[in-house]
Write a protein that holds these residues in place. Structure first.
Motif, PDB file in Angstrom:
ATOM      1  N   ASN A 193       9.504 -94.622  86.646  1.00 59.35           N
ATOM      2  CA  ASN A 193      10.065 -93.699  87.628  1.00 59.35           C
ATOM      3  C   ASN A 193       8.959 -93.219  88.568  1.00 59.35           C
ATOM      4  O   ASN A 193       8.068 -92.461  88.154  1.00 59.35           O
ATOM      5  CB  ASN A 193      10.687 -92.505  86.915  1.00 59.35           C
ATOM      6  CG  ASN A 193      11.275 -91.496  87.882  1.00 59.35           C
ATOM      7  OD1 ASN A 193      11.322 -91.722  89.096  1.00 59.35           O
ATOM      8  ND2 ASN A 193      11.725 -90.369  87.358  1.00 59.35           N
ATOM      9  N   PRO A 194       8.955 -93.644  89.827  1.00 54.38           N
ATOM     10  CA  PRO A 194       7.867 -93.268  90.730  1.00 54.38           C
ATOM     11  C   PRO A 194       7.768 -91.764  90.956  1.00 54.38           C
ATOM     12  O   PRO A 194       6.702 -91.251  91.310  1.00 54.38           O
ATOM     13  CB  PRO A 194       8.208 -94.002  92.033  1.00 54.38           C
ATOM     14  CG  PRO A 194       9.667 -94.302  91.946  1.00 54.38           C
ATOM     15  CD  PRO A 194       9.959 -94.491  90.496  1.00 54.38           C
ATOM     16  N   GLU A 195       8.878 -91.042  90.729  1.00 57.96           N
ATOM     17  CA  GLU A 195       8.886 -89.604  90.980  1.00 57.96           C
ATOM     18  C   GLU A 195       8.422 -88.780  89.777  1.00 57.96           C
ATOM     19  O   GLU A 195       8.320 -87.556  89.870  1.00 57.96           O
ATOM     20  CB  GLU A 195      10.317 -89.155  91.367  1.00 57.96           C
ATOM     21  CG  GLU A 195      10.894 -89.874  92.573  1.00 57.96           C
ATOM     22  CD  GLU A 195      10.054 -89.649  93.824  1.00 57.96           C
ATOM     23  OE1 GLU A 195       9.522 -88.531  93.988  1.00 57.96           O
ATOM     24  OE2 GLU A 195       9.908 -90.599  94.610  1.00 57.96           O
ATOM     25  N   TYR A 196       8.125 -89.448  88.662  1.00 60.54           N
ATOM     26  CA  TYR A 196       7.782 -88.702  87.446  1.00 60.54           C
ATOM     27  C   TYR A 196       6.533 -87.835  87.664  1.00 60.54           C
ATOM     28  O   TYR A 196       6.536 -86.638  87.416  1.00 60.54           O
ATOM     29  CB  TYR A 196       7.564 -89.676  86.292  1.00 60.54           C
ATOM     30  CG  TYR A 196       7.134 -89.025  85.001  1.00 60.54           C
ATOM     31  CD1 TYR A 196       7.950 -88.120  84.344  1.00 60.54           C
ATOM     32  CD2 TYR A 196       5.890 -89.324  84.444  1.00 60.54           C
ATOM     33  CE1 TYR A 196       7.547 -87.511  83.166  1.00 60.54           C
ATOM     34  CE2 TYR A 196       5.476 -88.729  83.258  1.00 60.54           C
ATOM     35  CZ  TYR A 196       6.308 -87.820  82.624  1.00 60.54           C
ATOM     36  OH  TYR A 196       5.901 -87.218  81.452  1.00 60.54           O
ATOM     37  N   ARG A 197       5.460 -88.449  88.112  1.00 61.13           N
ATOM     38  CA  ARG A 197       4.235 -87.724  88.439  1.00 61.13           C
ATOM     39  C   ARG A 197       3.454 -88.527  89.473  1.00 61.13           C
ATOM     40  O   ARG A 197       3.752 -89.690  89.721  1.00 61.13           O
ATOM     41  CB  ARG A 197       3.347 -87.519  87.185  1.00 61.13           C
ATOM     42  CG  ARG A 197       3.940 -86.567  86.156  1.00 61.13           C
ATOM     43  CD  ARG A 197       3.034 -86.423  84.951  1.00 61.13           C
ATOM     44  NE  ARG A 197       3.688 -85.638  83.898  1.00 61.13           N
ATOM     45  CZ  ARG A 197       3.176 -85.450  82.701  1.00 61.13           C
ATOM     46  NH1 ARG A 197       2.009 -85.969  82.385  1.00 61.13           N
ATOM     47  NH2 ARG A 197       3.827 -84.730  81.793  1.00 61.13           N
ATOM     48  N   ASN A 198       2.445 -87.897  90.063  1.00 57.83           N
ATOM     49  CA  ASN A 198       1.546 -88.644  90.942  1.00 57.83           C
ATOM     50  C   ASN A 198       0.111 -88.413  90.494  1.00 57.83           C
ATOM     51  O   ASN A 198      -0.174 -87.583  89.630  1.00 57.83           O
ATOM     52  CB  ASN A 198       1.747 -88.264  92.410  1.00 57.83           C
ATOM     53  CG  ASN A 198       1.371 -86.817  92.698  1.00 57.83           C
ATOM     54  OD1 ASN A 198       0.273 -86.356  92.382  1.00 57.83           O
ATOM     55  ND2 ASN A 198       2.295 -86.067  93.308  1.00 57.83           N
TER      56      ASN A 198
ATOM     57  N   LYS B  65      -2.797 -91.233  97.316  1.00 55.83           N
ATOM     58  CA  LYS B  65      -1.788 -90.687  96.413  1.00 55.83           C
ATOM     59  C   LYS B  65      -1.081 -91.895  95.805  1.00 55.83           C
ATOM     60  O   LYS B  65      -0.601 -92.777  96.518  1.00 55.83           O
ATOM     61  CB  LYS B  65      -0.786 -89.814  97.170  1.00 55.83           C
ATOM     62  CG  LYS B  65       0.308 -89.242  96.283  1.00 55.83           C
ATOM     63  CD  LYS B  65       1.406 -88.570  97.109  1.00 55.83           C
ATOM     64  CE  LYS B  65       0.927 -87.281  97.733  1.00 55.83           C
ATOM     65  NZ  LYS B  65       2.050 -86.551  98.395  1.00 55.83           N
TER      66      LYS B  65
ATOM     67  N   ASP C 283       1.855 -93.123  92.907  1.00 55.79           N
ATOM     68  CA  ASP C 283       2.937 -92.590  92.076  1.00 55.79           C
ATOM     69  C   ASP C 283       2.929 -93.234  90.695  1.00 55.79           C
ATOM     70  O   ASP C 283       2.093 -94.100  90.392  1.00 55.79           O
ATOM     71  CB  ASP C 283       4.296 -92.717  92.778  1.00 55.79           C
ATOM     72  CG  ASP C 283       4.752 -94.154  92.981  1.00 55.79           C
ATOM     73  OD1 ASP C 283       4.378 -95.035  92.174  1.00 55.79           O
ATOM     74  OD2 ASP C 283       5.504 -94.405  93.952  1.00 55.79           O
TER      75      ASP C 283
ATOM     76  N   LYS D 218       0.880 -94.683  98.058  1.00 54.48           N
ATOM     77  CA  LYS D 218       1.750 -94.025  99.037  1.00 54.48           C
ATOM     78  C   LYS D 218       1.065 -93.862 100.396  1.00 54.48           C
ATOM     79  O   LYS D 218       1.696 -94.009 101.433  1.00 54.48           O
ATOM     80  CB  LYS D 218       2.191 -92.650  98.519  1.00 54.48           C
ATOM     81  CG  LYS D 218       2.835 -92.671  97.144  1.00 54.48           C
ATOM     82  CD  LYS D 218       4.033 -93.591  97.073  1.00 54.48           C
ATOM     83  CE  LYS D 218       5.224 -93.073  97.868  1.00 54.48           C
ATOM     84  NZ  LYS D 218       6.400 -93.938  97.737  1.00 54.48           N
TER      85      LYS D 218
ATOM     86  N   LYS E  81       1.715 -80.985  91.133  1.00 58.56           N
ATOM     87  CA  LYS E  81       2.437 -82.062  90.458  1.00 58.56           C
ATOM     88  C   LYS E  81       1.556 -83.284  90.199  1.00 58.56           C
ATOM     89  O   LYS E  81       2.057 -84.347  89.834  1.00 58.56           O
ATOM     90  CB  LYS E  81       3.660 -82.465  91.283  1.00 58.56           C
ATOM     91  CG  LYS E  81       4.699 -81.360  91.413  1.00 58.56           C
ATOM     92  CD  LYS E  81       5.907 -81.842  92.209  1.00 58.56           C
ATOM     93  CE  LYS E  81       6.962 -80.745  92.328  1.00 58.56           C
ATOM     94  NZ  LYS E  81       8.151 -81.184  93.106  1.00 58.56           N
TER      95      LYS E  81
END
Length: 396
Positions: free
Chosen positions: A83-88, A103, A105, A111, A143
């Motif tokens: 899941n790319p949105e889990y953490r960066n 950055k 992901d 990114k 985050k």
């Protein structure tokens, strides 16, 4: 750091964590993959895979992407991925000429990238890093899981201190703590900072995500060719650092007893002849400052190929790897043709001069990462490594 190929037994109390680590590694190495394929490829039961994948989905690490495109009778398998949105994470590649940061992901997508000329003064470096980080993360670092950094030098086994980076004149520098303190002051966050040698970061990126690596490759050498020469080693499937983290410094192997003096203090180091910061490469048309390659002298290019190959043959005869990957700041999309010519010429000499004909069959490839540095991708993986490796198989 270990590249996991299959499930293996352990104490019952540990097995769940081992299997979780295997599955996370599967998603990192294979990108998008179905539950069935994980079970088959990594020798795990379908019920184990289903249970742990569902847990990872609940934790937000894994997401369902699409039905599998495989033509099978019955219901199509669901393809899953990180899941790319889990953490960066903040990934940094400190170069002798330029520093890059990005950055990245959780699915290891770059990114955005910022860069600046690398100051030799550590405080000036921190100032530039802070400014670039603020541009890259205007929302702050709340985050952000960690900072991963690739260094052109030797890092100690705490992964926080630069022992020596000869081309930057850095020695015994607590850079990890310095960066953590600067981030705390600038962003009001406590964030882990993890450093390692840049060639180690690059070989991790190639081993995990590179397109030139075959499934059975357990011995991989990444040769970073830049201002100096460094090598990252995966031996028997594990990142090899040596006892004091100095393994892979083949750029400082002596190839000429009374040769040119190196910045390390010795004479005749390989990197004085085969790096892009040397006189031979400069005469041939390699320009590190402009990051361009315009071949101006064919004889100098041939001489450069010969000097590069001398060191590679020593590595081949000493380590007998499955594959050697060539990378560095001037091996990129717009210079690929020149380096493909160099690769082919090197391959011919290697086949002729390696200690046996079998040793000479080693694959020699260019880096998979031509849009951005492999070291930058590896630094991102390193930032997340506590998640992907886990407590049981921690072998850093």
């Amino acid at each position: 750091m270990v590249f996991i190929r299959t499930g293996r037994g352990g104490r019952a109390s540990q097995q769940r964590e081992v299997n979780k680590t295997i599955i996370l590694n599967a998603f990192l190495r294979c990108r998008n993959i179905s539950r069935t394929e994980i079970a088959k490829r990594f020798n795990l039961s379908k019920s184990t895979v289903t249970r742990l994948v569902n847990n990872l989905i609940d934790e937000g690490m894994i997401i369902e992407i699409e039905p599998s495109s495989e033509k099978k009778i019955g219901r199509k398998a669901i393809v899953l991925g990180l899941n790319p949105e889990y953490r960066n994470a903040l990934a940094i590649k400190v170069g002798v000429t330029y520093t890059y940061l990005s950055k990245i992901d959780f699915a290891m997508n770059i990114k955005e990238i910022k860069s600046f000329l690398t100051p030799k003064n550590p405080q000036d470096f921190l100032d530039e890093l802070e400014k670039a980080t603020q541009m890259l993360f205007p929302e702050g670092l709340e985050k952000t899981h960690a900072v991963g950094i690739g260094i052109p030098g030797i890092v100690d086994n705490t992964f926080k201190n630069v022992v020596v980076a000869p081309n930057l004149n850095w020695k015994n520098l607590p850079l990890g703590d310095m960066i953590a303190e600067r981030m705390r002051r600038a962003f009001s966050v406590e964030i882990p900072v993890k450093m390692d040698n840049e060639a180690n970061m690059a070989v991790v990126a190639e081993g995990m995500l590179g397109t030139k690596i075959e499934y059975n490759d357990l011995n991989i050498v990444y040769v970073y060719v830049g201002e100096g020469i460094g090598t990252g080693l995966i031996l028997d499937g594990k990142l090899y650092r040596g006892r004091y983290n100095t393994a892979g410094e083949f750029g400082h192997m002596t190839i000429m007893k009374d040769g040119i003096k190196c910045k390390c203090g010795n004479l005749g180091c390989w990197e004085r002849y085969a790096s892009l910061g040397g006189d031979i490469a400069e005469k041939a048309g390699f320009d590190l400052e402009k990051e361009t390659v315009e071949i101006a002298d064919e004889k100098a290019l041939k001489k450069y190929v010969d000097e590069l190959t001398v060191g590679l043959i020593n590595i081949i005869n000493g380590l007998n790897p499955d594959v050697i990957i060539l990378g560095g700041p001037l091996i990129k999309k717009d210079t690929k043709d020149v380096w493909e010519f160099i690769r082919q010429e090197v391959k011919k000499i290697v086949e002729e001069k390696s200690i046996t004909s079998d040793a000479g069959k080693v694959r020699i490839e260019l880096t998979s990462f031509l849009d951005y540095p492999a070291e930058l991708v590896g630094a991102g993986i390193w930032a997340f490594w506590d998640i992907f490796e886990g407590p049981v198989l921690s072998t850093v």
